[in-house]
Scaffold this active site. Structure first.
Site, mmCIF file in Angstrom:
data_model
loop_
_atom_site.group_PDB
_atom_site.id
_atom_site.type_symbol
_atom_site.label_atom_id
_atom_site.label_comp_id
_atom_site.label_asym_id
_atom_site.label_seq_id
_atom_site.Cartn_x
_atom_site.Cartn_y
_atom_site.Cartn_z
ATOM 1 N N GLY A 174 0.916 -1.439 0.250
ATOM 2 C CA GLY A 174 0.111 -0.157 0.099
ATOM 3 C C GLY A 174 0.910 1.327 0.032
ATOM 4 N N LYS A 175 2.000 1.270 -0.714
ATOM 5 C CA LYS A 175 2.741 2.516 -0.439
ATOM 6 C C LYS A 175 2.279 3.569 -1.457
ATOM 7 C CE LYS A 175 6.652 -0.065 -1.907
ATOM 8 N NZ LYS A 175 5.921 -1.316 -1.694
ATOM 9 N N GLU A 204 1.504 -36.663 2.240
ATOM 10 C CA GLU A 204 1.022 -35.579 2.798
ATOM 11 C C GLU A 204 0.626 -35.885 4.171
ATOM 12 O OE1 GLU A 204 0.996 -32.674 1.565
ATOM 13 O OE2 GLU A 204 1.765 -33.143 -0.462
ATOM 14 N N HIS A 261 3.615 -35.160 6.672
ATOM 15 C CA HIS A 261 3.465 -34.160 6.919
ATOM 16 C C HIS A 261 2.519 -33.625 8.224
ATOM 17 C CE1 HIS A 261 6.440 -32.619 4.089
ATOM 18 N NE2 HIS A 261 5.600 -32.832 2.960
#
Length: 675
Positions: free
Chosen positions: A243-244, A462, A465
């Site tokens: 958001g600069k 998976e 993990h």
């Protein structure tokens, strides 16, 4: 007597258009062509046989042979014009002509045969018809054909120059003679600057910094009366999408001053000296409209450190532009009320002279939003979206760790697109969760061809993990596991990482162990490994290297870091350590990874039956959630989440000095289940 209102009696005259000139020129060209062609309105086309008949009858006074067009013009005698056969060519010309107008015209074939036929008829009938020769020249057409190549060359040259100058003719920098003018877009404070600080969610620290700039532009006497000087420049630094640029627009909207906006690349041009000229023109315009704000987005395009990467030794146009920018920022007086804002995500490559006090006095760091700021950002972006229920903003904020403001805006838009794709009338909570999965993992590829053996391997990978992360204290808690291919991955596991400001070694090691859980599960179940752990290996290697070479968390290497935050050695060709140290670093990295791999194997061997149950459920459902793991493993012993009422009770007991029972229970469970 009252003055008569002339607003209605004297209507405004239409503006003069250049198209009238073009139309007049076209009419003149047509007229010249029409007159130059001999005004053929009363001239009739004839044939060779008719010509011979007219010639035998003695009706022809003259035959003019045009040699270059193979055409003959026939002029009749006065007696012939009185005959009925020639009545249709006896009319007067529509326009006055400068010469005699022929009554007939014909196209002949071979000139030799045509001449012989005329001679024979004249000899046989004893005629005195004149036969003459001429060439038909169109001087206007010859002139146009002569200058047309030069007109085309000049037109092409002007077109190319306008294209190279970066504009189509509308802007100040688009014309060839205005190439040195600034290309900044001016936003008028009364009509264009609509953004305010209310439109910028989060960024509390950055907004506090720039509010002082806004206050100065509104009330400069408040500071100058005390002898203070407002900063000449403020540099907004932060990751992309935080958001600069939006913050700079909000500054202009709140200050109600002229706002000059342009990009750093707008100064870059192929012509020498153009960039410096545009810088001078930009600051001149800003001084004329002061108080004003100049905003340069992506300033690293011209603000890179001088002297780097200039291997040719030639004149660098970018360096000349930077030099002019340095001079202008340090040259204008402090009472001109011109403030320069700039934004970049590469502050490490900027020139030191640009960063010194007196130019960019302040560096405002715009960081990624935390969970509270993400909640505020969701509230802003959900205003135009039609939702089917009252969404829990805090829940959405927790589901998007590490997301920037632009990412959150993309999540909201993607959720609306998903709801529309499903023919829904409003956006639901599930659409937002699907949007997060779509952005993080990619699009689902349910039609991807996967064999039964590969699918089983992916499921155990998976599940490995999920199991290891569930059993380790500092690993990120699991949210969702899927074996449906997404993007380039064949399976994925979603975690909800804790947002930490500092990280301890045991936390990094637990994260690495959970990452190695996929390959460890393949070893425990199938006694073989595959290439499916490529991204896992890349992740743990980077983490281990950071522990050893950056954060100084390795006992063998010691409290040493080889990280240079200034970026000065980014172009070096030598390492900042010896070959012996390099061997030690490689050895320690490998040692850390292998230790966590063996640790993951131990955890999975201890819970092999639960690992198998989880993998079978994953093969059956393809997608499982945290609730499925709780049914198999029980509640995670390290969760420290309480409801709001329970947390309030804990806080009250802490204030009274008593130890909460809930906290004692968690500690006991942690000791019993510690691996």
């Amino acid at each position: 007597m009252a003055k008569k209102d002339t607003s209605t009696t004297n209507p405004k005259k239409p503006k003069f258009s250049s198209w009238w000139i073009y139309g007049l020129i076209a009419i003149l060209l047509i007229g010249f062509q029409f007159l130059g062609s001999g005004n053929l309105a009363t001239t009739k086309k004839t044939t060779t046989s008719e010509l011979q008949e007219y010639l035998r009858n003695g009706d022809i006074a003259k035959i003019l042979i045009i040699t270059n067009t193979r055409q003959a013009k026939v002029f009749l005698t006065d007696e012939a014009l009185a005959k009925d056969v020639h009545s249709d060519v006896n009319d007067k010309p529509f326009l006055p002509s400068t010469g005699a107008v022929p009554q007939y015209v014909l196209d002949y074939g071979d000139l030799q045969n045509f001449e012989n036929e005329i001679k024979n008829i004249k000899k046989e009938n004893n005629l005195e018809t004149i036969v003459d020769y001429d060439t038909d020249n169109n001087y206007l057409m010859d002139l146009l054909l002569g200058i047309l190549p030069f007109v085309l060359i000049i037109g092409i040259w002007l077109y190319l120059m306008r294209r190279m100058s970066g504009g189509g003719g509308g802007g100040a920098g688009g014309q060839i003679f205005n190439i040195g003018k600034s290309k900044a877009k001016l936003f008028d404070e009364k009509t264009d600057t609509r953004t305010s600080f209310k439109d910028v969610a989060g960024l509390e620290g950055a907004k506090e910094e720039v509010e002082e700039i806004v206050d100065f532009l509104r009330n400069p006497d408040k500071y100058t009366s005390l002898g203070g000087k407002i900063p000449k420049g403020a540099l907004l630094v932060g990751p992309p999408g935080t958001g600069k640029t939006l913050l700079a627009k909000a500054v202009a909207g709140e200050a109600k001053v002229p706002f000059f906006s342009l990009s750093g690349s707008d100064f870059v041009e192929m012509f020498v000296g153009v960039g410096a000229s545009r810088v001078r023109d930009l600051f001149k315009q800003a001084k004329d409209k002061s108080p004003a704000i100049i905003f340069i987005d992506e300033i690293d395009a011209i603000g890179r450190a001088r002297g780097k990467n200039n291997f040719t030794g030639s004149n660098d146009e970018r360096e000349n532009t930077l030099n002019q920018l340095l001079t202008e920022m340090d040259g204008f007086g402090t009472n001109t009320n011109v403030i320069v804002l700039a934004a970049t995500n590469r502050a490490d490559v900027l020139d030191k002279a640009l960063m010194r006090a007196g130019r960019f006095d302040r560096q405002i760091y715009v960081d990624l939003p935390d969970v509270r700021e993400r909640k505020e950002i969701f509230e802003v972006h959900l205003r135009p979206i039609k939702t089917a229920e009252t969404l829990d903003m805090e829940f959405l904020a927790r589901q998007t760790p590490g997301f920037s403001g632009a990412d959150i805006a993309n999540v909201c838009n993607e959720a609306a697109l998903i709801a529309a794709r499903k023919e829904r009338k409003a956006v639901t909570k599930q659409d937002f969760l699907d949007a997060v999965d779509r952005i993080v993992g990619g699009l689902e590829k349910k039609n991807k061809i996967i064999t039964v053996g590969e699918k089983e391997t992916i499921a155990y990978h998976e599940a490995g993990h999920a199991t290891v992360s569930w059993m380790l204290e500092h690993a990120s808690p699991l949210v969702k596991v899927t074996i449906v291919p997404r993007g380039q991955s064949l399976g994925a596991a979603w975690y909800l990482p804790e947002e930490r400001l500092i990280v301890r070694p045991e936390q990094m090691l637990d994260e690495m162990c959970a990452t190695m859980g996929g390959r460890a599960a393949e070893r425990v179940i199938f006694d073989q490994i595959s290439t499916g752990a490529l991204s896992d290996l890349e992740k743990v290697t980077k983490q281990a290297r950071a522990m050893v070479t950056i954060y100084g968390l390795n006992e063998e290497i010691g409290n040493i870091t080889y990280y240079d935050s200034s970026g000065q050695d980014s172009y070096g060709f030598s390492k900042p350590y010896s070959e012996d140290t390099a061997r030690k670093i490689d050895g320690e990295i490998s040692k850390i990874i292998e230790e966590q791999y063996e640790r993951a194997i131990e955890v999975l061997t201890l819970h092999k039956d639960k690992l198998t149950t989880l993998a079978e459920r994953l093969l059956d459902k393809e997608v499982i959630f945290k609730e499925d793991l709780e049914k198999i493993f029980g509640k995670r012993p390290f969760d420290k989440e309480f409801d709001k009422l329970g947390q309030e009770n804990i806080d009250k007991k802490k204030e009274s000095g008593a130890k909460p029972a809930e906290e004692e229970t968690i500690e006991n469970e942690t000791e019993e289940n510690k691996i």
